[in-house]
Design an enzyme around this catalytic site. Sequence first.
Site, PDB file in Angstrom:
ATOM      1  N   CYS A 195       1.293  -1.345   0.159  1.00 25.91           N
ATOM      2  CA  CYS A 195      -0.143   0.313  -0.146  1.00 25.91           C
ATOM      3  C   CYS A 195       1.105   1.369  -0.139  1.00 25.91           C
ATOM      4  CB  CYS A 195      -1.170  -0.453   1.405  1.00 25.91           C
ATOM      5  SG  CYS A 195      -2.187  -2.031   1.112  1.00 25.91           S
ATOM      6  N   ALA A 251       1.148   4.132  -1.467  1.00 26.99           N
ATOM      7  CA  ALA A 251       1.055   5.593  -1.753  1.00 26.99           C
ATOM      8  C   ALA A 251       1.104   6.834   0.247  1.00 26.99           C
ATOM      9  CB  ALA A 251      -0.440   6.335  -1.804  1.00 26.99           C
ATOM     10  N   PRO A 252       1.696   7.427   0.259  1.00 28.21           N
ATOM     11  CA  PRO A 252       2.311   8.700  -1.045  1.00 28.21           C
ATOM     12  C   PRO A 252       3.843   8.305  -0.986  1.00 28.21           C
ATOM     13  CG  PRO A 252       2.992   9.461   1.079  1.00 28.21           C
ATOM     14  CD  PRO A 252       1.692   8.264   1.507  1.00 28.21           C
ATOM     15  N   GLY A 253       4.448   7.509  -0.866  1.00 30.04           N
ATOM     16  CA  GLY A 253       6.163   6.547  -1.247  1.00 30.04           C
ATOM     17  C   GLY A 253       6.341   7.435   0.142  1.00 30.04           C
ATOM     18  N   LYS A 282       7.307   5.871   2.775  1.00 27.66           N
ATOM     19  CA  LYS A 282       7.671   4.487   3.033  1.00 27.66           C
ATOM     20  C   LYS A 282       8.314   3.618   2.347  1.00 27.66           C
ATOM     21  CE  LYS A 282       4.374   4.477   6.440  1.00 27.66           C
ATOM     22  NZ  LYS A 282       3.667   5.813   5.957  1.00 27.66           N
ATOM     23  N   ASP A 305      -0.581   0.161  -5.427  1.00 31.29           N
ATOM     24  CA  ASP A 305      -1.643   1.063  -4.697  1.00 31.29           C
ATOM     25  C   ASP A 305      -2.797   1.027  -5.520  1.00 31.29           C
ATOM     26  OD1 ASP A 305      -1.463   3.136  -1.665  1.00 31.29           O
ATOM     27  OD2 ASP A 305      -3.086   4.052  -3.804  1.00 31.29           O
ATOM     28  N   ASP A 337       1.956  -1.704   4.966  1.00 35.46           N
ATOM     29  CA  ASP A 337       1.246  -0.056   5.652  1.00 35.46           C
ATOM     30  C   ASP A 337      -0.227  -0.251   5.280  1.00 35.46           C
ATOM     31  OD1 ASP A 337       1.794   2.352   7.092  1.00 35.46           O
ATOM     32  OD2 ASP A 337       1.323   3.382   5.664  1.00 35.46           O
ATOM     33  N   CYS A 362      -1.954   3.589  11.068  1.00 39.04           N
ATOM     34  CA  CYS A 362      -1.663   4.199  12.244  1.00 39.04           C
ATOM     35  C   CYS A 362      -3.134   5.331  12.760  1.00 39.04           C
ATOM     36  CB  CYS A 362      -1.644   6.004  10.754  1.00 39.04           C
ATOM     37  SG  CYS A 362      -3.241   5.777   9.955  1.00 39.04           S
TER      38      CYS A 362
END
Length: 413
Positions: A245, A247-249, A251, A269, A314, A366
Amino acid sequence: MEKQIAAKILTDYFKKKTYLNIALNKELNHASLNRQGKNRVTVMVYGTIQNLLFLEYQLHDLIQGKHVKVYERSLLLVSLYEYYYMHVPEYAIADESVKIAKKKGQRTAGFINAVLRHAFKSQKPLPDDDIEKISVETSHPLWMVKMFIKQYGLEETRRICLANLQIPNRTARVNTLKITKEQFLKDYSDFKEGLLSEDAVIYNQGNIAHTEAFKKGFITIQDESSQLPAKFLNPRENSTVLDMCGAPGSKTAHLAALMNNTGHIDVYDLYEHKIELIKKNITRLGVTNTTIHCGDSTLLNEQINKKYDYILLDGPCSGLGVLARKPEIKYHDSRVMDEIIPLQLKLLENAYVLCKNSGSIVYSTCTINKKENEKQIESFLLKHPDMKKKKELTILPYMYHSDGFYVCLLEKE
């Protein structure tokens, strides 16, 4: 002018149930305000939503039984936010609000004036019950407070909810593909050492995206907690990595930095517009060892005939760790979590199939909801006894002035 714009943004948000940041950006892009004015509007809008339950609690008895239009409610709420949190004088709040209301008619102006005058005279005391008091005082729905208390206890819940009212640090990660952290701190003295991640720096001067360091790709905007998953996975150079997963890049780029741009990272993504965002970010940061795919990661085990040394998941989550940044999440329907948990499990099952023997998986979210974190991993391990939990960490929002976050490192025997 600023309060009028703030009230309009809130009205659009309440009416259309759109994302708060979209409603805000749409209006500010057309507003003839300087940077200071736009910042003030942003503070009023986000502050009102962040403290919405407290403000509505103060307003409730004053408007009960009356037909209040959405715009009137928005104007009253932002006015009470000015009174309680921005400490604007009563007369200034009332005078400006009445002027704004007159544009909607004399009846609206008279109504707004009467409600505000009464609101200024007396503050409604907080509830006596501890749980209700936390809910009202920190503007967290009662169901959420009860859930946190069940998982963390009363005092820990109080600290979590109060932390969600604070402004998080402006944090970036140093991009070690282009510069060392030591050299970066020497060259850019307006940044200081982070509190949690060894690659983190904190900036208190303004917008990180406007800095020279960001434009040169020396740093990327990333909360300190969000920097932990790549470190937990810690992929070796020349290894094969899957970012499920992406986005946004941020990680993805962190993984590439740890691998010194060697080996290969497949990044997936679900949404095409997010693919473009990943490409933009990794190009700025000088990442060259990735292939980016638009696809559904819950179906990858049916589509990929390949195994990976390392997998980063993530996952999508309820977002209960980022309430300080996205206060509107507090008011989402609690049933959203019931839909997310099976989705997380599907992603974990795909990660399991695609992971090599002796390979590693990091699962991170998160959120601080244990049903999506610890309990999710417990269920997964019961189903797959060849997976071993090597390391697990929960960061609560008050600990490092960062996002709440969960990270777990798993190894496949």
